[in-house]
Design a protein around this motif. Structure first.
Motif, PDB file in Angstrom:
ATOM      1  N   UNK A   8       0.836  -1.211   0.000  1.00 30.09           N
ATOM      2  CA  UNK A   8       0.000   0.000   0.000  1.00 30.09           C
ATOM      3  C   UNK A   8       0.865   1.253   0.000  1.00 30.09           C
ATOM      4  N   UNK A   9       1.925   1.255   0.799  1.00 32.07           N
ATOM      5  CA  UNK A   9       2.825   2.414   0.827  1.00 32.07           C
ATOM      6  C   UNK A   9       3.506   2.605  -0.526  1.00 32.07           C
ATOM      7  N   UNK A  10       3.975   1.506  -1.113  1.00 35.12           N
ATOM      8  CA  UNK A  10       4.637   1.564  -2.416  1.00 35.12           C
ATOM      9  C   UNK A  10       3.688   2.106  -3.483  1.00 35.12           C
ATOM     10  N   UNK A  11       2.460   1.614  -3.495  1.00 30.15           N
ATOM     11  CA  UNK A  11       1.489   2.062  -4.489  1.00 30.15           C
ATOM     12  C   UNK A  11       1.087   3.519  -4.279  1.00 30.15           C
ATOM     13  N   UNK A  12       0.969   3.907  -3.021  1.00 28.88           N
ATOM     14  CA  UNK A  12       0.631   5.305  -2.722  1.00 28.88           C
ATOM     15  C   UNK A  12       1.759   6.231  -3.191  1.00 28.88           C
ATOM     16  N   UNK A  13       2.998   5.828  -2.950  1.00 29.67           N
ATOM     17  CA  UNK A  13       4.155   6.619  -3.381  1.00 29.67           C
ATOM     18  C   UNK A  13       4.207   6.689  -4.905  1.00 29.67           C
ATOM     19  N   UNK A  14       3.946   5.557  -5.564  1.00 34.36           N
ATOM     20  CA  UNK A  14       3.956   5.524  -7.022  1.00 34.36           C
ATOM     21  C   UNK A  14       2.869   6.443  -7.588  1.00 34.36           C
ATOM     22  N   UNK A  15       1.702   6.405  -6.987  1.00 36.30           N
ATOM     23  CA  UNK A  15       0.603   7.274  -7.418  1.00 36.30           C
ATOM     24  C   UNK A  15       0.965   8.742  -7.232  1.00 36.30           C
ATOM     25  N   UNK A  16       1.587   9.045  -6.106  1.00 37.37           N
ATOM     26  CA  UNK A  16       1.998  10.415  -5.816  1.00 37.37           C
ATOM     27  C   UNK A  16       3.024  10.899  -6.839  1.00 37.37           C
ATOM     28  N   UNK A  17       3.991  10.045  -7.172  1.00 40.37           N
ATOM     29  CA  UNK A  17       5.013  10.423  -8.154  1.00 40.37           C
ATOM     30  C   UNK A  17       4.395  10.620  -9.538  1.00 40.37           C
ATOM     31  N   UNK A  18       3.465   9.760  -9.929  1.00 40.64           N
ATOM     32  CA  UNK A  18       2.787   9.916 -11.215  1.00 40.64           C
ATOM     33  C   UNK A  18       1.982  11.210 -11.261  1.00 40.64           C
ATOM     34  N   UNK A  19       1.368  11.551 -10.158  1.00 38.96           N
ATOM     35  CA  UNK A  19       0.588  12.792 -10.063  1.00 38.96           C
ATOM     36  C   UNK A  19       1.510  14.007 -10.202  1.00 38.96           C
ATOM     37  N   UNK A  20       2.658  13.960  -9.540  1.00 42.87           N
ATOM     38  CA  UNK A  20       3.627  15.057  -9.627  1.00 42.87           C
ATOM     39  C   UNK A  20       4.136  15.184 -11.051  1.00 42.87           C
ATOM     40  N   UNK A  21       4.500  14.068 -11.680  1.00 37.66           N
ATOM     41  CA  UNK A  21       4.994  14.109 -13.069  1.00 37.66           C
ATOM     42  C   UNK A  21       3.942  14.673 -14.009  1.00 37.66           C
ATOM     43  N   UNK A  22       2.711  14.259 -13.820  1.00 37.04           N
ATOM     44  CA  UNK A  22       1.621  14.717 -14.692  1.00 37.04           C
ATOM     45  C   UNK A  22       1.423  16.213 -14.593  1.00 37.04           C
ATOM     46  N   UNK A  23       1.476  16.754 -13.387  1.00 38.90           N
ATOM     47  CA  UNK A  23       1.211  18.179 -13.191  1.00 38.90           C
ATOM     48  C   UNK A  23       2.452  19.052 -13.410  1.00 38.90           C
ATOM     49  N   UNK A  24       3.627  18.479 -13.327  1.00 37.47           N
ATOM     50  CA  UNK A  24       4.838  19.281 -13.535  1.00 37.47           C
ATOM     51  C   UNK A  24       5.150  19.450 -15.015  1.00 37.47           C
ATOM     52  N   UNK A  25       4.576  18.612 -15.865  1.00 34.02           N
ATOM     53  CA  UNK A  25       4.852  18.702 -17.299  1.00 34.02           C
ATOM     54  C   UNK A  25       3.975  19.717 -18.012  1.00 34.02           C
ATOM     55  N   UNK A  26       3.035  20.323 -17.306  1.00 35.38           N
ATOM     56  CA  UNK A  26       2.142  21.319 -17.927  1.00 35.38           C
ATOM     57  C   UNK A  26       2.785  22.668 -18.046  1.00 35.38           C
TER      58      UNK A  26
END
Length: 73
Positions: A55-73
């Protein structure tokens, strides 16, 4: 006197409703957590990984994907 009796009955009903609501809420949350844990254990854990670690790993992965998605705009 009739008014105070109605207030007393209404107060008891409200108290019972409050307790019933919280019991129902706790039951739903506990059931959901058991289903979630079983799903994570069966489909998302890696070899030797606990449910909490997955759960921690998946939450961290989701958080990183969210950051990447919003930082590329």
């Amino acid at each position: 006197m009739a008014k105070s009796r109605l207030i007393s009955i209404n107060t008891k009903i409200a108290e019972n409703l409050f307790v019933t609501h919280h019991t129902f809420e706790d039951t739903i949350i506990n059931t959901y957590t058991k289903i979630e844990d079983a799903f994570v254990d069966r489909y998302l854990t890696k070899e030797g990984e606990s449910i909490e670690q997955a759960k921690r790993r998946l939450k961290q992965k989701h958080k990183m994907n969210h950051i990447k998605k919003h930082s590329s705009k």
